[in-house]
Design an enzyme around this catalytic site. Sequence first.
Site, PDB file in Angstrom:
ATOM      1  N   HIS A 208       0.880  -1.175   0.000  1.00 44.84           N
ATOM      2  CA  HIS A 208       0.000   0.000   0.000  1.00 44.84           C
ATOM      3  C   HIS A 208       0.919   1.226   0.000  1.00 44.84           C
ATOM      4  CE1 HIS A 208      -3.769   2.101   1.793  1.00 44.84           C
ATOM      5  NE2 HIS A 208      -2.951   3.005   1.298  1.00 44.84           N
ATOM      6  N   LYS A 237      -4.498   1.377   9.116  1.00 42.00           N
ATOM      7  CA  LYS A 237      -3.053   1.458   9.214  1.00 42.00           C
ATOM      8  C   LYS A 237      -2.586   1.410  10.670  1.00 42.00           C
ATOM      9  CE  LYS A 237      -3.360   4.322   5.119  1.00 42.00           C
ATOM     10  NZ  LYS A 237      -3.397   5.712   4.624  1.00 42.00           N
ATOM     11  N   ARG A 293      -7.970  15.201   2.251  1.00 46.71           N
ATOM     12  CA  ARG A 293      -7.770  15.796   3.578  1.00 46.71           C
ATOM     13  C   ARG A 293      -6.339  15.550   4.012  1.00 46.71           C
ATOM     14  NH1 ARG A 293      -7.260  11.048   6.222  1.00 46.71           N
ATOM     15  NH2 ARG A 293      -8.615   9.330   5.614  1.00 46.71           N
TER      16      ARG A 293
END
Length: 455
Positions: A208, A237, A293
């Site tokens: 990732h 995560k 964001r």
Amino acid sequence: MFNKILIANRGEIAVRIIRAARELGVGTVAIYSTADRDALHVHLADEAICVGPARSTESYLNMNNILSAAVATGAQAIHPGFGFLSENSKFARLCEEMNIKFIGPSAKVMDMMGDKINARAEMIKAGVPVTPGSEGEVHTTDEAVKIAEEIGYPIMLKASAGGGGKGIRKVNNVEELVPAFEAAQAEAQAAFGNGAMFIERMIFPARHIEVQILGDSQGNVIHLGERDCSLQRNNQKVLEESPSVAIGQTLRNEITAAAVKAAQHVSYENAGTIEFLLDESSGKFYFMEMNTRVQVEHPVTEFVSGVDIVKEQIRVANGNELSVKQEDVTFSGHAIECRINAENPKFNFAPSPGKITNLFLPSGGVGLRVDSAMYSGYSIPPYYDSMIAKVIVHGENRFEALMKMQRALLEFDVEGVITNVDFQLELISDPHVVAGDYDTSFLGNVFLPEYQKED
């Protein structure tokens, strides 16, 4: 520059924004729920105003109350942080209508990139590689079965709206599909008020990899390098690092160029992150989603790039150009972040709210940062996310960063609640992690089974 901004968030990210604003000479307004009356961000801001009861839906997600607080205090802009309303285009649009600057991208761009189906279509237009998958929303199990047969198993079911690991399921075969689809759809409907799903072929095993981008209203878009976020549990995560040990400079150039192309295609403003899945066996990468964001792991990038992302957000929202150009950005050393949560890893990571009776945060030395809103005597409320701190380290190389993180975690001492500090210490010391030999399956399939065997 703005005279005053309101922070529509809580916890460590609210504290982080208050500090950045103060260094820019900008006044701050904190909002809080009744459960957060004694929270650190309330004490640190220039002003604070209660926006509702403990439940998020009645306080930190209450758009009317938050906007009323901004008007009442004379705030010219609202920084949403991450989570809560940070990727809510309706809120961004209401801010625009009330002439209050939303410190983030426009509502139009959020609609375009916040919805995974729309984002996928835009990336195809931009020439950014995407995984094989459904071309639009999937609403029924019959549709899901047909599409899965066409693209082949294993597949990923994903909620079109939202994030944070909600509404996502891995499906290995047709027998698993119907119950998984129904469960993911119900979870998405409950979390985001939108049960629309889409389907992608699962890239497995994978890395990732995400790329931090910044854009301004003058059309400038730059990247600040990549982060490796492959250490995850239930699609959330746990540990992040930059740069990734999985990619060389050629692939790094390709993946960061694709991220910039993606952001330029949608005329992106402010901070954002383009997330990719990397198939290490083929060296091919695929667009996964965009986060419109600032992200939890932004300090990792700040350490290696030297760019203060939150300050850039505020400057860009004020109409300023980015303070750096791509050619000015240089990368130095290696950074790692561990998320410290009030949870019990030995008991399926159950949340552990309660009163912190003693707290010692690691400190000392160059290249160590702890972002937290905790203090001794603070009572962690049970209503919100369990993250209590982020430990971020920077070293001249990856080995130095790993050793510094081990040292920091050994110093971290919190009493009164159970945390995942020891879990993180074992993870950062694991031979596979030390060697950089891991992917998105490692934590769940390799590390956790062994860890949970231990007494």
